[in-house]
Design a protein around this motif. Structure first.
Motif, PDB file in Angstrom:
ATOM      1  N   UNK A 106       0.836  -1.201   0.000  1.00  0.00           N
ATOM      2  CA  UNK A 106       0.000   0.000   0.000  1.00  0.00           C
ATOM      3  C   UNK A 106       0.872   1.253   0.000  1.00  0.00           C
ATOM      4  N   UNK A 107       1.889   1.262   0.874  1.00  0.00           N
ATOM      5  CA  UNK A 107       2.797   2.407   0.916  1.00  0.00           C
ATOM      6  C   UNK A 107       3.459   2.587  -0.443  1.00  0.00           C
ATOM      7  N   UNK A 108       3.782   1.450  -1.084  1.00  0.00           N
ATOM      8  CA  UNK A 108       4.473   1.467  -2.369  1.00  0.00           C
ATOM      9  C   UNK A 108       3.652   2.193  -3.432  1.00  0.00           C
ATOM     10  N   UNK A 109       2.362   1.863  -3.527  1.00  0.00           N
ATOM     11  CA  UNK A 109       1.622   2.485  -4.631  1.00  0.00           C
ATOM     12  C   UNK A 109       0.916   3.769  -4.248  1.00  0.00           C
ATOM     13  N   UNK A 110       0.722   3.997  -2.949  1.00  0.00           N
ATOM     14  CA  UNK A 110      -0.070   5.169  -2.586  1.00  0.00           C
ATOM     15  C   UNK A 110       0.798   6.397  -2.328  1.00  0.00           C
ATOM     16  N   UNK A 111       1.959   6.227  -1.732  1.00  0.00           N
ATOM     17  CA  UNK A 111       2.736   7.392  -1.333  1.00  0.00           C
ATOM     18  C   UNK A 111       3.450   8.045  -2.505  1.00  0.00           C
ATOM     19  N   UNK A 112       3.560   7.319  -3.637  1.00  0.00           N
ATOM     20  CA  UNK A 112       4.048   7.965  -4.846  1.00  0.00           C
ATOM     21  C   UNK A 112       5.559   8.028  -4.970  1.00  0.00           C
ATOM     22  N   UNK A 113       6.306   7.390  -4.057  1.00  0.00           N
ATOM     23  CA  UNK A 113       7.762   7.417  -4.157  1.00  0.00           C
ATOM     24  C   UNK A 113       8.312   6.076  -4.604  1.00  0.00           C
ATOM     25  N   UNK A 114       7.427   5.085  -4.710  1.00  0.00           N
ATOM     26  CA  UNK A 114       7.891   3.791  -5.181  1.00  0.00           C
ATOM     27  C   UNK A 114       8.713   3.030  -4.169  1.00  0.00           C
ATOM     28  N   UNK A 115       8.758   3.508  -2.940  1.00  0.00           N
ATOM     29  CA  UNK A 115       9.500   2.773  -1.906  1.00  0.00           C
ATOM     30  C   UNK A 115       8.562   1.807  -1.221  1.00  0.00           C
ATOM     31  N   UNK A 116       9.106   0.707  -0.715  1.00  0.00           N
ATOM     32  CA  UNK A 116       8.214  -0.297  -0.116  1.00  0.00           C
ATOM     33  C   UNK A 116       8.583  -0.585   1.318  1.00  0.00           C
ATOM     34  N   UNK A 117       9.693  -0.092   1.770  1.00  0.00           N
ATOM     35  CA  UNK A 117      10.058  -0.267   3.175  1.00  0.00           C
ATOM     36  C   UNK A 117      10.991   0.879   3.533  1.00  0.00           C
ATOM     37  N   UNK A 118      10.682   1.610   4.602  1.00  0.00           N
ATOM     38  CA  UNK A 118      11.457   2.819   4.903  1.00  0.00           C
ATOM     39  C   UNK A 118      12.197   2.713   6.233  1.00  0.00           C
ATOM     40  N   UNK A 119      12.130   1.571   6.904  1.00  0.00           N
ATOM     41  CA  UNK A 119      12.650   1.442   8.264  1.00  0.00           C
ATOM     42  C   UNK A 119      12.095   2.554   9.134  1.00  0.00           C
ATOM     43  N   UNK A 120      10.858   2.882   8.863  1.00  0.00           N
ATOM     44  CA  UNK A 120      10.143   3.889   9.626  1.00  0.00           C
ATOM     45  C   UNK A 120       9.764   3.245  10.968  1.00  0.00           C
ATOM     46  N   UNK A 121       9.794   4.008  12.082  1.00  0.00           N
ATOM     47  CA  UNK A 121       9.483   3.391  13.380  1.00  0.00           C
ATOM     48  C   UNK A 121       8.165   2.633  13.390  1.00  0.00           C
ATOM     49  N   UNK A 122       7.181   3.124  12.637  1.00  0.00           N
ATOM     50  CA  UNK A 122       5.888   2.445  12.639  1.00  0.00           C
ATOM     51  C   UNK A 122       5.993   1.073  11.968  1.00  0.00           C
ATOM     52  N   UNK A 123       6.796   1.026  10.899  1.00  0.00           N
ATOM     53  CA  UNK A 123       7.002  -0.269  10.247  1.00  0.00           C
ATOM     54  C   UNK A 123       7.781  -1.200  11.167  1.00  0.00           C
ATOM     55  N   UNK A 124       8.807  -0.635  11.822  1.00  0.00           N
ATOM     56  CA  UNK A 124       9.584  -1.460  12.748  1.00  0.00           C
ATOM     57  C   UNK A 124       8.701  -1.996  13.862  1.00  0.00           C
ATOM     58  N   UNK A 125       7.733  -1.181  14.276  1.00  0.00           N
ATOM     59  CA  UNK A 125       6.843  -1.610  15.357  1.00  0.00           C
ATOM     60  C   UNK A 125       6.088  -2.870  14.971  1.00  0.00           C
ATOM     61  N   UNK A 126       5.824  -3.054  13.670  1.00  0.00           N
ATOM     62  CA  UNK A 126       5.135  -4.283  13.273  1.00  0.00           C
ATOM     63  C   UNK A 126       6.134  -5.392  12.971  1.00  0.00           C
ATOM     64  N   UNK A 127       7.363  -5.008  12.603  1.00  0.00           N
ATOM     65  CA  UNK A 127       8.371  -6.026  12.278  1.00  0.00           C
ATOM     66  C   UNK A 127       8.848  -6.741  13.542  1.00  0.00           C
ATOM     67  N   UNK A 128       8.947  -6.002  14.660  1.00  0.00           N
ATOM     68  CA  UNK A 128       9.478  -6.610  15.889  1.00  0.00           C
ATOM     69  C   UNK A 128       8.615  -7.785  16.353  1.00  0.00           C
ATOM     70  N   UNK A 129       7.281  -7.603  16.503  1.00  0.00           N
ATOM     71  CA  UNK A 129       6.491  -8.790  16.896  1.00  0.00           C
ATOM     72  C   UNK A 129       6.566  -9.897  15.854  1.00  0.00           C
TER      73      UNK A 129
END
Lengths: 660, 365
Positions: free
Chosen positions: A228-251
């Motif tokens: 979703x981030x990949x197609x909606x945010x318009x930058x073509x990135x799919x993982x940003x090591x953003x704290x919110x993403x990390x929050x889901x990666x840790x569990x």
């Protein structure tokens, strides 16, 4: 009446959760079956009332009842129906209601399908669920009540954040919450085991389906969020090591470790204390994720509102559950009976290695996510820990993990034969080496590590297939017999193959996308042609269009390759007047697993428009891998058979060796 | 009334959920057993051995291990036996019967608004039409302006409408375009400034102040701009300057100017008491009074209002006026007391109570 009935149902659910928290524990202590059974009926009634409450909020959003503050703040009468529904959890209050609804759903599932559990264990598990629910009902009612009313109802709502007006919102949060909250069951089982002071292989058998289910949903939820981030945010990135993403990666990392250590526990009655700790940590990290995202500590598209009382409240919940469960663990774990022993080179040993690497990776992410926050709180200094940190720490942990991955399933329980496993992986290593050699000879540019990484991915995939071939004795017995053996294999074994292969598939996608993607940023006027990675893209026209609650700038691109037209892409920019915000709607064109990606920038004064065009080779594999993993999880989940880890008796093993 | 009936029904279901298992006998409640898992595991080993998935020797080793676990589990299970506690069950039943309604009722009555009916948009016919048509009109004008972005008159029509419906950033943009394409006037500069102030939640920013200064340069008598320059001074902590600006406005004001009460209220806020919006006649009659006489007269009026409300407490508007008057007189304590009295007086009626609460909140109490 719907609004008030929904509100009252939520309050009743709180009352039931309180009873569910206390009565079954007393019942289990005094061995009174009726009191223990109260857990079951209250859990089901709780599910009924939270469900009603959630449906009431959905109904209010659908009918645009702006006398409800939550609807006024997040909805708009002209919004399409699907976004009226998804908008229910596209805001803080509603998403917390979804959180507790899913919590109650899992409680109800344990109550319904937990017939095989001993009464006292089930009573304890549901009571712990009751504690969690009580805390979150209080949080919702006191600080984030979605049913508060406005005496003078406005005529129009303030609309949903435009970035969230997308089908992604229908998929990503429910899946992610099913994952986050699903781990609450493993947590409840762990705390129940600590309270009862007894833990055995049977415990792992009972908790297995719940952990698997949560892990599956979390895997899908993270992958869908990334797409979703990949197609909606318009930058073509799919993982940003953003704290919110990390929050889901840790569990996810902790949950993956839990999944594997629980296997050891179920089959071999070992690693018991460690498994309990992992179950506690996994849900604690889920709670931490909820805190980071919901408290307003982080600003992102996920932080709907920042209200300090909410942050403090969630922090209290966090301290209570994490602190409480770890204290209980410290107090009771020593009393638990330790499990059996095993040699370092064995299936158990390889799973311990897996656990070590996964938990270390999880700790790395934890440090990288929380260190900047802690530093800012203590010294006020703002630093950002981004991709370089994670690439340097995460990759060195994942390379050995993936190297070891194919060995694990090939080792026997209790005592394994590393040399034998290595011999059986000759074919897989060969495939990997050929892939590396071909890539070095064939592709130009990019990092020298890329072919190696792809070789590693091929090794993982081929290793997973080797495991399968070994199990059905492919090429060693006639094909029909192999086929019969393959069909007779436990579905869990197939699950392992798919999940492990999924990791390799995702790695191929990640490496290809980040090494060989092509990017072109330019300004185009109608009838201009841009050339990217062998494709020619002609901008046909720029038009203006009116949507239901936005106005839209639409462009048409005709894509040709070698003179043949292969498709039309229509990226657009939407302007949402109510929130005076705009979103870019990128256009995607898939060619196999590769994609062309076009997103629009600002209009230039000379009638042109800024465009970003990317060619992303193999990018779809990044999400196809996790889907494979989740499918493996599903296969394993449908495998209702018991699992036994047959140990290889020391003498017989050697005696049998030459026969192979 | 059907709402309360529904609440009662829901409460009954919840209580029933607690009572139901308490009434059932122990035999009916059977849980699973740990030993069952190990017995199943033993069967599984047999199946695997016969299917050829594991070798007989390995199967035998597994069987030994599992049997050991089975024995341990069976031992643990024989120790436990159910002990019904009738007294405790009755206590729990009473807690459910009494406690659940108390918890639910307690929370709900504090948080809920049972007096408010649902207001789905479809049932609010007339108003919706007005709002929708306004949105539509704005949409049409915008569409027109997108094609003719240099139509200054269009922008100057659109700007105040956008400001009225709360889209301040858009309104500011529209004012800028109006100034750019249709000439610089004091009214437009003042409007632009006001839109900027509203967008900043009422703070007169440096940008907004520049606009107001430009407006007064074009027309020294521009009311809105002068008023906001006063607000700017007040927000900078220069209460005296603010009072001077507003006093000058009042002195020059034509009789019956609609903005008079606003400026007077502002003046009262910075402490130069020229009290609650009074009618022209009253003001005329106070012209010859001394300062203390005037205050006494106002006090008298406020007291009369208070007495009237004591006799007839239904008038929410009256109460709010009284509270406002005390606030203007700088008597915060008395204002709070009046608010309390009002709450007591209208306590029975939920709708009025809400109106009062909203009003008091708006007054900052």
């Amino acid at each position: 009446m719907i609004a008030e009935a929904g509100h009252y149902a939520l309050v009743l659910a709180l009352g039931l959760a309180l009873i569910q928290s206390i009565v079954p524990v007393i019942g289990a202590k005094l061995r009174d079956t009726a009191l223990m059974q109260v857990a079951r009926s209250t859990a089901l009634a709780q599910l009924l009332f939270v469900g009603l409450s959630f449906l009431a909020l959905v109904a209010l959003h659908v009918t645009s009842d702006f006398s409800v503050a939550n609807v006024y703040e997040n909805s708009h009468s002209l919004k399409p129906l699907i976004y009226k529904i998804t908008g229910v959890w596209g805001n803080h209050e509603g998403s917390m209601l979804l959180w507790v609804s899913i919590l109650a759903l899992f409680g109800g599932l344990v109550a319904t399908f937990g017939n095989n559990l001993p009464l006292s264990l089930r009573a304890h598990v549901l009571a712990v669920q009751g504690w969690i629910s009580t805390a979150f009902y209080l949080f919702i009612l006191v600080t984030s009540n979605p049913f508060l009313r406005l005496a003078n109802a406005p005529m129009e709502g303030r609309d949903l954040n435009p970035v969230l007006q997308d089908v992604g919102l229908a998929v990503h949060p429910p899946l992610l919450y099913l994952g986050y909250v699903g781990f609450s069951i493993s947590f409840s089982f762990a705390v129940a085991a600590l309270i009862e002071g007894r833990i055995d292989a049977a415990w792992a058998r009972w908790v297995r389906p719940w952990t698997l289910m949560a892990w599956m949903f979390l895997t899908l939820g993270i992958a869908m969020g990334s797409y979703w981030a990949y197609y909606e945010l318009g930058w073509g990135g799919w993982w940003f090591w953003d704290p919110v993403e990390n929050a889901s990666l840790m569990p996810w990392l902790a949950g993956t470790a839990l999944l594997h250590s629980a296997v050891v526990m179920e089959k071999r009655n070992a690693l018991k204390v460690w498994t309990i700790l992992l179950a506690i940590l996994t849900f604690s990290l889920s709670l931490l994720g909820t805190f980071l995202v919901r408290s307003g500590v982080l600003t992102s598209v996920h932080a709907f509102a920042t209200d300090p009382t909410r942050g403090v409240f969630i922090l209290l919940i966090l301290c209570f559950f994490i602190g409480g469960s770890l204290t209980l663990y410290a107090w009771r774990a020593s009393a638990l009976k330790q499990g059996g022993l095993f040699a370092p080179i064995s299936r158990e040993g390889s799973l311990v290695l897996n656990n070590l690497l996964l938990t270390t990776a999880c700790a790395t992410v934890f440090v990288g996510t929380l260190y900047p926050l802690g530093l800012e709180v203590l010294t006020g200094e703002r630093i950002s820990v981004g991709a370089p940190f994670f690439n340097l720490t995460f990759a060195p942990l994942f390379v050995p993990l993936m190297l070891a991955m194919p060995f694990g399933p090939l080792l026997a329980w209790k005592r394994g034969d590393l040399l034998g496993a290595a011999q059986r992986l000759y074919a897989a290593s060969g495939a990997a080496l050929i892939a590396v050699a071909v890539l070095w000879a064939w592709v130009r540019g990019g990092s020298a590590f890329a072919p190696l990484a792809i070789g590693l991915a091929i090794f993982v995939i081929a290793g997973a297939l080797t495991d399968l071939a070994e199990r059905c004795m492919l090429f060693r017995v006639p094909l029909p017999i192999s086929w019969r053996r393959a069909r007779g294999l436990p579905r869990a074994a197939w699950g392992t193959v798919f999940a492990h292969a999924g990791v390799g598939v995702a790695l191929i996608g990640i490496v290809c996308e980040s090494t060989w993607n092509t990017e072109l940023i330019t300004t185009l006027k109608p009838n201009d042609v841009a050339k990217v990675a062998g494709y020619e893209m002609k901008l046909d026209d720029i038009t203006q269009r009116q949507g239901p609650n936005f106005s839209e700038l639409v462009t048409h691109f005709t894509v040709t390759s070698n003179g043949k037209t292969i498709g039309v892409m229509t990226p657009s920019k939407r302007n949402f007047t109510t929130r005076s915000a705009s979103t870019t709607e990128a256009a995607l064109l898939s060619r196999g697993p590769s994609q062309l990606y076009v997103s629009l920038g600002d209009a230039a004064a000379n009638g042109g428009i800024a465009v970003r065009i990317y060619h992303k080779p193999m990018v779809l594999l990044i999400w196809f891998g996790p889907v494979l993993m989740a499918f493996g999880g599903l296969l394993s989940l449908t495998d209702r058979r018991l699992r036994v880890g047959a140990p290889k008796p020391a003498k017989t093993a050697r005696a049998l060796q030459p026969a192979e | 009334m059907s709402l309360w009936f529904l609440f009662a029904l829901m409460t009954a279901v919840a209580i029933f959920a607690v009572l139901w298992p308490l009434g059932r006998t122990a035999q009916q409640a059977k849980g699973g057993r740990e030993s069952a898992v190990y017995k199943d595991q033993l069967d599984e080993v047999d199946r695997d051995v016969s299917a050829g998935l594991i070798r007989p020797a390995e199967g035998e080793a597994a069987r030994v291990e599992i049997s050991r676990r089975l024995l341990a589990a069976a031992e643990a299970e024989t120790e436990t036996h159910a002990t019904p506690r009738i007294g405790l069950r009755r206590a729990v039943a009473i807690v459910a019967l009494v406690g659940l309604p108390i918890i639910a009722g307690g929370f709900y009555l504090r948080l809920g608004s049972p007096q408010l009916p649902d207001m789905p948009l479809a049932d609010r016919g007339s108003g919706q039409g007005a709002s929708a048509s306004l949105e539509q009109l704005i949409g049409q004008v915008r569409a027109h302006l997108e094609k003719n972005p240099t139509d200054g008159r269009g922008w100057s029509v659109l700007a105040p409408v956008l400001e009225r419906i709360g889209r301040f950033d858009d309104a500011a943009e529209a004012y800028r375009n109006a100034i750019k394409y249709d000439g610089d006037t004091a009214i437009r500069r003042a409007g632009l400034g006001e839109a900027l102030v509203s967008a900043a939640n009422g703070v007169v920013t440096a940008d907004a102040k520049v606009e107001f200064e430009r407006a007064t340069a074009l027309d020294p008598d521009e009311v809105k701009a002068r008023y906001f320059l006063g607000v700017a001074a007040e927000q900078d902590g220069r209460g005296k300057d603010a009072a001077a600006i507003w006093q000058a406005m009042l002195d020059k004001a034509p009789p019956g100017a609609p903005w008079r009460p606003v400026v007077e209220a502002a003046l009262a806020r910075v402490g130069a008491a020229k009290l609650p919006a009074l009618s022209e006649d009253t003001i005329a009659s106070t012209k010859d009074m001394t300062e203390s006489d005037r205050t006494a007269m106002i006090r008298g009026m406020v007291d009369r209002l208070a007495t009237r409300l004591k006799q007839n407490g239904d008038d929410v508007e009256g109460w709010l006026r009284l509270v406002r008057a005390y606030m203007v007189l700088g008597d915060r304590d008395q204002a709070r007391d009046a608010g309390e009295a009002a709450r007591k007086a209208v306590g029975q009626d939920e709708a009025r109570l809400l109106q009062l609460k909203d009003g008091l909140k708006a007054l900052g109490l």
